[in-house]
Write an enzyme that holds these catalytic residues in place. Structure first.
Site, PDB file in Angstrom:
ATOM      1  N   HIS A  14       0.907  -1.314   0.066  1.00 30.47           N
ATOM      2  CA  HIS A  14       0.052  -0.053  -0.154  1.00 30.47           C
ATOM      3  C   HIS A  14       0.792   1.193  -0.116  1.00 30.47           C
ATOM      4  O   HIS A  14       1.214   1.780   0.975  1.00 30.47           O
ATOM      5  CB  HIS A  14      -0.967  -0.207   1.399  1.00 30.47           C
ATOM      6  N   HIS A  29      -4.076   3.194  -3.241  1.00 31.94           N
ATOM      7  CA  HIS A  29      -4.189   2.654  -2.081  1.00 31.94           C
ATOM      8  C   HIS A  29      -3.404   1.396  -1.714  1.00 31.94           C
ATOM      9  O   HIS A  29      -2.614   1.263  -1.095  1.00 31.94           O
ATOM     10  CB  HIS A  29      -5.602   2.385  -1.674  1.00 31.94           C
ATOM     11  N   GLU A  34     -17.522  -4.374  24.452  1.00 34.50           N
ATOM     12  CA  GLU A  34     -16.581  -5.466  24.388  1.00 34.50           C
ATOM     13  C   GLU A  34     -15.386  -5.208  23.633  1.00 34.50           C
ATOM     14  O   GLU A  34     -14.213  -5.670  24.066  1.00 34.50           O
ATOM     15  CB  GLU A  34     -17.425  -6.632  24.163  1.00 34.50           C
ATOM     16  N   HIS A  59     -28.182 -15.007  24.062  1.00 28.88           N
ATOM     17  CA  HIS A  59     -27.176 -15.085  25.337  1.00 28.88           C
ATOM     18  C   HIS A  59     -26.441 -16.239  25.491  1.00 28.88           C
ATOM     19  O   HIS A  59     -25.584 -16.523  26.419  1.00 28.88           O
ATOM     20  CB  HIS A  59     -27.901 -14.424  26.560  1.00 28.88           C
TER      21      HIS A  59
END
Lengths: 666, 666
Positions: free
Chosen positions: A26, A261, A411, A473
């Site tokens: 890059h 890029h 988290e 969960h």
């Protein structure tokens, strides 16, 4: 004397040439950021290339890790032990110059980046560690911990959700010595970002409580120098320096486009670029006078020598603090740190109290905490549920030091910040959430394993037995996901005793992270002989020996060990020789020698049943094609925990039936 | 006539009583939000309780899913087919009223929520789907697609990174018919959020380009009504309605505290609350007059009847459009949609061109796209790399309809938005990223599987063979993670032909998501007989039959199939009877009958070698204890792809040696 621009162009040339030689990489970001990096590296960053691990160095993180050639170029030019040859071997097998910067592989690389946004989070963690250590160790006239943390982030980093989590926290915590440079080039891989990234970044960061320096022309050296000096001088809030840059600056055909890029410029475009930026030198050829101008070794040595003098005086004035600082920064544990923990295991073994392993874990923390001031805990808004907060935990705030923080419902940010804390050194982070929400943080956990750093994850509510919260969960596939992660140690203890061993192993393990997986519900305490107790540290061991000639082995972990033991009791009463192997840590067991492993799991005993309230497939590694697994290959159910377990077939009867089925089938 | 407050108190009473009876749940949010919900549900939301799946209903998402009793209460009260008994069985086995709202289990639940922030993302996806369908189907005088999407989000949702990703996108896309109510109660599980959530939320959302209605007193019915009406009327930008509420409102002892969040109030506190809110009725007793006031069925039936009349007129005026709309909303595929795809497989089988499977996938899209206007694609800023953009893809913008969008570097937001699009109906989303960055989006993928919705994930760069980008980008444990996810179908095709079968299966599969896992590098085209070709759809099949009596089986997937075939050729030349099984989709293979499976993998042939450039452990399910796996149990390396594969032992020689080792060991 080479101009600033020439010095910056040395970065550009190295970047485009290295990418071209590798035929991969890059070039755009290094070429766009070269002017900023030249000033940052030579004039602002307080580092010492002679000693990349100098304790009080400024930390630098390239969060847009694909721009790795920027980092390799400035490390090389400023005098780090990174020879030109390494740059010539960019992205080649065993070179220190990996495609993305890798911690531990290259001097001066403070963290592994590439997965976007996480470097930003690591930088927040480093800044947080610096402040906590400063609070703990600095004394009047002795600011021995006193450095800044700098990061460069790209558009991609700021699009990622994790940038929100950690920028919001950094603002709340007023981490004033964190300075983040935003490489605002308006281009990401899919092209000009106007169609997918139009937010007012400055407004957003001001909403987070940051000091924002807007509209810096990233190619105007004076403007950049002013902005970086301003950032350095502003320590009440974190600072975002918004640098407008042109990706691939200098390339007549590709600058300002996505083409710059992530692909080589091509020989022809490189030739045109050389002409445009007036860089007549051959590939990888840097004129001596430019090297000389770039060399930061003398200044760095002086800088560190100043600090060493300060530290020496500190050692005289505060010998105990100094010794403790050195110990903590070296990552060494104090003597007898685990005495209480070992005693807890012994008393739990005799007390035989049924307990939630998450509560046992909390008790372990009560034992460890007082002896390990470097322990820094937290939870993603589940402190009570995870049992991560112990009595002696002191809550950290913007204004006050501590060893515990409620990270909020973040988290991923929490885990990646903990990575940054571990990387900084001086702290051992542990953080908690529910096992299923490990997934939100999953790639940060992976990076901890890849970097080989001590970061401890407490994952509670580890099976469908958590009950009523239901399938969103209830973990199913998470345990096997953890176990197949290289260099991650995983413990799923069956009772308080095994929980203590898990914590002992986790704290001792310096070469990588550990996940401690814990129940919401009570588990029975298992009876063990002295030998059995001693074998726990091997990760897998014979918990209940066969009473008759060995016919079958039941392997179990965590809360299912009690089912295995109950099943073995029933089978044994029918004179079937069955053994129960508790395997709290598969990776630890697999690291034992073959003799031990074969003694625990005799290769010729093929009647093997594994039981775990998680996805069954993993266990075929141990039970093969002839054995059986009592597990769960579907999503869970919302119901009281015991009913959920029964509904999903995790019962003693199922284990007994599985053994009978195998023996009957013989 | 019951007052607004009495109607709201009916929600509060049901919530606290249901949680109490279940002895589990979250009363705080429903009690805090009751006043807002009363107005939203009775006066603002355009729905029809008689027909929860009315196509043009307003969508509602409770992103703070732990407040499920709020949703169950309003669904029950307003007349949805959700009897009181269901509320009395809150969180019990097989009840429709799961701990967190579950799509498909309860009428009126539009999506499964609980994992915070994702409901918000789903709502963005629904609003996006609404707008695209309106753009495609509405005609002058016939606004047949014309509804709003409403969501309630909590503090936790806004802390999560995904809220940033999707709010930023919603702002950029000017999704004006999205209205989000922020339950700003200042409390999360760890307590008052001041210490970890101090950002200026209004400023942040204004930076995203949202219309923000600040400082709404969530317990002042007039203020709430005004705000909701203002939101509904403002369709140029998405609206955030910031409602200040008191968690657990009405509870004298627990209101405004974290104690109200996730635990039962307790009988005593409930009694005190009944007194404080003047609710003298017994648990689960709702006075008839309150039921009557709440009943939205008549209004809903009228509302839908109006729309049905409109739609009937539309059918007359635009019969083809109407039929197409109904087809798409029913999720049915047009005739012959896969003709081009099947032809592509046939021509690839005869052409035998080596091709990257990601490019083969792009060619498949060229075949499918023209026939499936409901296909909506995108990528997390890797459109070119993922091959997700096909020639006919029309880029969607804020101002213009389309069937493709660059989501920016936002894997999690993208995947959860795609879930929302699939849930809305009328679109089949597919999105791309690198396989390793699936982890950023992991929990959204899990929810797609849990909900059983058609959402297709294109994961490219599927092994260390991606090369120089190095270990941060090289998947190891990701494939086994996908395969152990219940109800996720996974395809890792070996060549263009298998890629076509993967797409056929993915599009046809209505009951859950599919991950299509693809190479960066070219793969060899495999030679197949007509029968072999026909067997691909079984997920695993004999690609190369043994030339001598069967001694060994090599199982391979994706790019490693060519290694297996080469190894088999070598072994066969040495008169060893070896068979190659290509297993692009393990789950599909396992769904075949035992007879077929045993024919492919004869149970008595135990000399089995699996080869895959991923973590080996999963494959013991197929090779057992006697077989071998050629896989990778460590992190990758930055090097050219072929060198990385060789360094990590994924070679033809390794496969041959593994077979030899097993045969020699016999």
């Amino acid at each position: 004397m080479p101009s600033r621009l020439e010095r910056a162009n040395a970065i550009r040339a190295l970047a485009m040439d290295a990418v071209q030689r590798a035929n991969s990489g890059h070039p755009g970001a290094p070429m766009g950021l070269a002017d900023v990096a030249e000033i940052l590296w030579r004039e602002v960053l307080r580092h010492n290339p002679n000693n990349p691990t100098w304790l009080n160095r400024d930390r630098f993180v390239l969060s847009n890790g694909h721009g790795s050639m920027l980092l390799y170029a400035v490390l090389h030019l400023s005098g780090y032990p990174l020879p030109l040859e390494a740059l010539q071997n960019f992205r080649q097998l065993h070179a220190p110059t990996a495609g993305h910067p890798e911690f531990g592989e290259c001097p001066g690389v403070e963290t592994t980046t590439g997965p976007l946004g996480q470097g930003f989070a690591n930088a927040v963690g480093m800044a947080l560690a610096e402040r906590e250590l400063a609070r703990a160790f600095n004394q009047p006239d002795y600011p021995v911990v006193n450095h800044h943390t700098w990061a460069i982030v790209g558009d991609g980093c700021l699009m990622e959700g994790i940038s929100h989590e950690v920028a919001s926290l950094a603002g709340t915590l007023k981490l004033g010595k964190l300075n983040v440079i935003y490489d605002d080039n308006g281009i990401s891989i899919d092209g000009a970002v106007d169609a997918w990234f139009t937010e007012d970044v400055a407004g957003r960061f001001e909403a987070y409580g940051w000091h924002v320096i807007r509209d810096v022309d990233g190619h105007d050296a004076d403007a950049v120098a002013r902005a970086l000096a301003m950032a350095r001088g502003s320590d009440d809030r974190p600072t975002l320096i918004m640098c407008k840059t042109v990706i691939g600056w200098g390339s007549p055909g590709k600058a300002g486009t996505a083409d710059a890029h992530g692909s080589v410029l091509g020989d022809e475009e490189i030739a045109r670029t050389r002409e445009q930026i007036n860089w007549p030198h051959a590939p990888f050829e840097i004129p001596a006078e430019i090297y000389q101008e770039w060399d930061c070794r003398e200044a760095g040595a002086e800088r560190e020598a100043d600090w060493q003098r300060l530290f020496k005086a500190y050692q005289s004035a505060h010998p105990e603090l100094a010794a403790e600082f050195e110990r903590r920064m070296a990552g060494e544990l104090p003597d007898d740190w685990d005495k209480g923990l070992v005693n807890f295991a012994v008393s739990a073994q005799t007390g035989l109290e049924p307990l939630e392993t998450r509560k046992a874990s909390q008790r372990c923390l009560e034992m460890i905490g007082p002896n390990l001031p470097e322990l820094f805990g937290g939870s993603a808004d589940l402190s009570g549920s995870n049992g991560t907060k112990w009595k002696g935990a002191r809550v950290m705030t913007a204004d006050k030091g501590g060893n515990y923080y409620s990270f909020g419902v973040r988290e991923f940010g929490m885990t990646a910040i903990a990575n940054g804390m571990a990387l900084h050194g001086g702290l051992i982070p542990y953080t908690g959430t529910f096992l299923v929400f490990m997934e939100y943080a999953r790639n940060a956990l992976r990076l901890a394993a890849l970097m080989g750093i001590r970061n401890i994850m407490v994952y509670t509510h580890d099976s469908v037995a958590l009950g009523e919260d239901g399938p969103t969960h209830q973990p199913i596939e998470q345990l096997s996901n953890l176990r197949t992660t290289p260099n991650l140690s995983v413990w799923r203890p069956a009772d308080s005793v095994e929980t203590s061993f898990a914590w002992q192993a986790a704290i001792k393990r310096r070469e990588g992270p550990t996940a401690i997986v814990l129940t919401r519900q009570k588990t029975q305490a298992q009876i063990r002989s002295e030998d059995t107790f001693a074998a726990i540290h091997r990760g897998g061991y014979v918990l209940v020996a066969e009473q008759h000639e060995l016919q079958a082995i039941i392997i179990a972990t965590g809360s299912e060990v009690e089912l295995a033991v109950a099943a073995a009791r029933q089978l044994s009463a029918r004179r079937i020789g069955v053994r129960v192997v508790s395997m709290p840590s598969v990776d630890t067991f697999l690291a034992q020698d073959a003799e031990y492993r074969d003694a625990v799991l005799p290769p010729d005993v093929r009647c093997r049943v594994a039981v775990e309230a998680g996805h069954p497939d993993y266990w075929h590694k141990f039970v093969g094609l002839d054995g059986a697994v009592v597990g769960i290959d579907r999503f869970g159910v919302s119901a009281p925990g015991d009913q959920a377990m029964a509904e999903l077939g995790i019962t003693t009867d199922a284990v007994t039936a599985a053994v009978d089925g195998l023996l009957g089938g013989k």
